[in-house]
Design an enzyme around this catalytic site. Structure first.
Site, PDB file in Angstrom:
ATOM      1  N   CYS A  31     -26.960  11.868   1.098  1.00 56.73           N
ATOM      2  CA  CYS A  31     -28.211  12.808   1.361  1.00 56.73           C
ATOM      3  C   CYS A  31     -27.990  13.640   2.705  1.00 56.73           C
ATOM      4  O   CYS A  31     -27.109  13.071   3.549  1.00 56.73           O
ATOM      5  CB  CYS A  31     -29.449  12.151   1.178  1.00 56.73           C
ATOM      6  SG  CYS A  31     -29.797  11.271  -0.260  1.00 56.73           S
ATOM      7  N   ASP A  81     -25.579  -1.639   0.761  1.00 56.88           N
ATOM      8  CA  ASP A  81     -24.566  -0.684   0.651  1.00 56.88           C
ATOM      9  C   ASP A  81     -24.328   0.321   2.007  1.00 56.88           C
ATOM     10  O   ASP A  81     -23.276   0.410   2.397  1.00 56.88           O
ATOM     11  CB  ASP A  81     -24.734   0.443  -0.133  1.00 56.88           C
ATOM     12  CG  ASP A  81     -23.548   1.453  -0.480  1.00 56.88           C
ATOM     13  OD1 ASP A  81     -22.374   0.973  -0.320  1.00 56.88           O
ATOM     14  OD2 ASP A  81     -23.937   2.586  -0.926  1.00 56.88           O
ATOM     15  N   HIS A  92     -30.500   0.759  -7.230  1.00 58.02           N
ATOM     16  CA  HIS A  92     -31.614   0.481  -7.814  1.00 58.02           C
ATOM     17  C   HIS A  92     -32.343   1.753  -8.018  1.00 58.02           C
ATOM     18  O   HIS A  92     -33.725   1.596  -8.247  1.00 58.02           O
ATOM     19  CB  HIS A  92     -32.564  -0.553  -7.131  1.00 58.02           C
ATOM     20  CG  HIS A  92     -31.938  -1.746  -6.868  1.00 58.02           C
ATOM     21  ND1 HIS A  92     -32.603  -2.826  -6.163  1.00 58.02           N
ATOM     22  CD2 HIS A  92     -30.986  -2.401  -7.664  1.00 58.02           C
ATOM     23  CE1 HIS A  92     -31.738  -3.930  -6.265  1.00 58.02           C
ATOM     24  NE2 HIS A  92     -30.861  -3.757  -7.057  1.00 58.02           N
ATOM     25  N   TYR A 103     -24.711   8.099 -12.840  1.00 57.40           N
ATOM     26  CA  TYR A 103     -25.169   7.149 -11.555  1.00 57.40           C
ATOM     27  C   TYR A 103     -25.934   6.177 -11.944  1.00 57.40           C
ATOM     28  O   TYR A 103     -27.023   6.353 -12.380  1.00 57.40           O
ATOM     29  CB  TYR A 103     -25.652   8.213 -10.427  1.00 57.40           C
ATOM     30  CG  TYR A 103     -26.387   7.602  -9.273  1.00 57.40           C
ATOM     31  CD1 TYR A 103     -25.877   6.543  -8.628  1.00 57.40           C
ATOM     32  CD2 TYR A 103     -27.346   8.394  -8.759  1.00 57.40           C
ATOM     33  CE1 TYR A 103     -26.261   5.972  -7.299  1.00 57.40           C
ATOM     34  CE2 TYR A 103     -28.088   7.681  -7.443  1.00 57.40           C
ATOM     35  CZ  TYR A 103     -27.380   6.409  -6.725  1.00 57.40           C
ATOM     36  OH  TYR A 103     -27.801   6.073  -5.718  1.00 57.40           O
TER      37      TYR A 103
END
Length: 707
Positions: free
Chosen positions: A49, A284, A192, A188
């Site tokens: 992002c 991650d 979660h 994707y």
């Protein structure tokens, strides 16, 4: 040509004798075929992002273009909403709801293709992670469930009709992505954050139909999405699958060696590319404070290449060319994936190719970039102050305008602002003198990097110190505390004061604006005392954290390891609440709990006496007395501006003398290290520019056309 167009034209990097890549790293620059397209090298900027997305498409495109110019063979967007029922407002991710989004997305693909790179788009329906605050659409979930983001609205379980619609939305989004010029289209299932991932997870999906229960059923939806995307765009676009192989929950979640591997085996040859990682996002993109090792995800994903013949990309905060080449040569990955390292240095691939390893701005894993997304603001970076400013200010990480008519400048202070300011002034061509009052360069970066978990932060200082030490155009002086008279005697009329700030010892902070009642004999410490080597000699230590950012929690962890008995008190409702933005608050609090540190929330300090500290409850006013011999106050900072004030007095007496004087960094306004670096960079860029021009571009906006 406008002044803004000219703003960043010339390179001021040192010349490079050879641009031939070493045989040692040649493997990193070989083309790799991905379905119907070919990447020019193995550097892959995975989706991340920017805080710009659909609201600031020109800015987003400029940021992606810099990555392509810097040598990233594949440059990806962030997650891209495929439908109004996946509305992530207020977070400005990308959108591909309908054809009207194509022109903005075309800005990205055109800018990436201009530099010979492939453009990738990550399609996403975010399920219960998207609470549709703008569209007010029903929240869709794999089950009846709460929204992932705190909201009074719950998600409803999608039925067969909804699944059919979801597949259609995804197919149409893929079609629009192809029309927009993307070379790689993602399905994707990670972090979660998407319906596709939520369907895969056994502890989330408790459906009783053909999309729930055994793994074959839970995989069904993602298999359909990949197949249908290939049907729609596979003639010209590669189809990638981003998949979190492990939830890092042990037996309580999907594990790489069990169901994670089984998913890869089931779908092995279906996608054209496997983009594999761990979930959730906090795992991650874990900070270096809690995961210092580069390549920390390798042990989770190293099996994937043995299961599929398709190319594999993975991440792990990679900055070492040796490790990158090793992972490729060992057959663990085909592509070196990066989000944060590509933000810290968009030109990392070029610098490896040209053998300029010491010029790489290494990611420090502080997650200021992540915090920007969580705050729904344009991306920023501690190491790279140009990140997010490529379109708005015309900044380039490797280019800067040449100097004006002045010849020299003095920078006082070698903290993050002073080092960045001095480095950029040198790059512009000025003769720079840098004076540091202490015996080492680095200021607060050096001090904070000595605390537990923050060692990687020293890279901010090391990168800049090395640059300055190698320049013949910079004079560096340690142990040189200057007075106003000293500054004027030097005869340098352009002075940048990066004199920093000091932590207060009077208790004034976010929750208390009155000086504390304190008995003189009390041992009161500030963070500066602790970082300077002073420690309480015995007894219990009360840490009062009214800063509520990160340092209070760091100091508690650090001092506990040194054997101190700590009571941690804060007006906040948890430890270091701002660190929710950097995805580490839960780790910080867990660490302090595991150390048996006594945590007391919701209390404001009111008085410090000889053998105790008195607090009041935020909500009830109830008193809390803590017996202690020592108190560490982490509240606010005073700017160190006495030199500035003295110079202003002297300079005003010399009206005929032209004298440029500017406060930068924490001396101008205390903030994060990232703020100090940015302010030092800004000061150097704006030096000798027309004040009206600087004011005009103070904040350039992208304004939506009313046509």
């Amino acid at each position: 040509m406008t002044a803004r167009t000219v703003y960043c034209l010339e390179y001021s990097l040192r010349s490079v004798e050879s641009t031939q890549v070493s045989n040692k790293y040649e493997t990193l620059f070989t083309p790799v075929k991905i379905g119907p397209v070919t990447a020019p090298n193995r550097f892959f900027q995975v989706p991340h992002c920017t805080g710009m997305g659909h609201l600031r498409p020109k800015a987003d495109a400029a940021t992606r273009a810099i990555k392509a110019e810097g040598g990233w063979g594949v440059v990806s967007t962030q997650e891209t909403e495929i439908h109004p029922s996946s509305d992530l407002t207020p977070y400005p991710e990308q959108r591909i709801w309908d054809e009207r989004d194509i022109p903005a997305l075309r800005l990205i693909t055109d800018s990436v293709h201009k530099h010979g790179s492939l453009a990738a788009i990550e399609l996403a329906h975010n399920g219960n992670h998207a609470i549709n605050q703008l569209t007010r659409a029903p929240i869709l979930g794999v089950n009846e469930m709460s929204a992932d983001i705190l909201s009074p609205r719950q998600a409803r379980q999608i039925d067969k009709s909804d699944i059919k619609n979801l597949r259609y939305w995804h197919r149409m989004a893929a079609r629009r992505a192809k029309e927009a010029g993307f070379d790689i289209v993602y399905a994707y299932a990670g972090h979660h954050m998407t319906l596709a991932h939520q369907f895969l997870l056994p502890n989330v999906n408790d459906r009783m139909d053909e999309y729930g229960g055994k793994l074959e059923n839970r995989v069904r939806l993602i298999k359909e999405l990949i197949e249908e995307t290939k049907e729609e765009v596979g003639d010209k676009c590669a189809v990638a699958f981003r998949f979190a192989v492990d939830e890092v929950k042990g037996a309580d979640g999907m594990q790489a060696r069990e169901e994670g591997r089984a998913v890869v085996e089931m779908l092995a040859e279906l996608p054209d590319l496997w983009d594999v990682n761990v979930s959730d996002w906090s795992n991650d993109s874990v900070t270096s404070r809690f995961e210092p090792n580069e390549g920390y995800q390798t042990s989770y994903i190293d099996f994937v290449k043995s299961v599929t013949s398709k190319p594999v990309v993975a991440v792990g905060r990679f900055t070492s060319p040796d490790l990158m080449a090793s992972l490729v040569n060992k057959g663990i990955v085909d592509f070196i994936g990066a989000a944060r390292p590509s933000i810290a240095d968009p030109f990392l691939p070029k610098k490896i190719e040209e053998g300029r390893f010491e010029d790489i701005r290494e990611c420090i894993g502080c997650n200021i970039c992540v915090a920007s997304d969580n705050l729904a603001i344009p991306i920023r970076c501690t190491q790279n102050p140009t990140m997010g400013e490529e379109w708005r200010r015309g900044w380039h990480p490797e280019k800067i305008q040449r100097k004006g008519s002045e010849e020299s400048a003095l920078v006082v202070g070698s903290g993050p602002a002073g080092l960045e300011c001095a480095m950029q002034l040198e790059r512009r061509g000025y003769k720079v003198t840098l004076a540091e009052a202490n015996e080492e360069y680095g200021g607060r970066v050096l001090s904070e990097s000595r605390l537990k978990g923050l060692n990687a932060w020293r890279r901010v200082a090391d990168y800049r110190i090395r640059y300055l030490q190698q320049s013949a155009n910079v004079d560096l002086f340690l142990d040189s505390r200057l007075t106003a008279e000293n500054v004027l005697e030097l005869g340098v009329k352009n002075v940048f004061l990066a004199t920093g700030s000091k932590w207060r010892s009077d208790g004034i902070g976010r929750s208390n604006r009155k000086t504390l009642r304190v008995q003189p004999a009390k041992n009161i410490f500030t963070p500066d005392d602790i970082m300077g080597g002073a420690l309480p000699k015995s007894g219990q230590l009360v840490i009062y954290d009214d800063d509520q950012i990160y340092l209070g929690g760091v100091l508690a962890d650090h001092l506990s390891d040194l054997g101190l008995d700590i009571v941690f008190v804060t007006p906040a409702n948890n430890v270091s609440p701002w660190c929710e933005n950097t995805l580490e608050q839960h780790r910080i609090q867990r660490s302090l709990i595991n150390k048996n540190i006594d945590l007391k929330f919701g209390y404001v300090i009111s008085e410090i006496s000889e053998d105790r500290v008195e607090f009041e409850c935020n909500y009830t006013g109830k008193k809390l007395d803590v017996t202690t011999q020592s108190v560490l106050l982490v509240t606010e900072r005073h700017r160190e501006i006495s030199l500035y004030e003295d110079l202003m007095k002297l300079v005003s007496e010399k009206d005929s003398q032209k004298f440029f004087l500017k406060l930068v960094g924490d001396a101008a306004a205390p903030g994060l290290i990232a703020d100090a670096v940015f302010d030092g960079h800004l000061a150097a860029r704006n030096f000798e520019r027309d004040e009206g021009e600087v004011e005009k571009e103070f904040y350039i906006r992208e304004i939506i056309s009313l046509k």
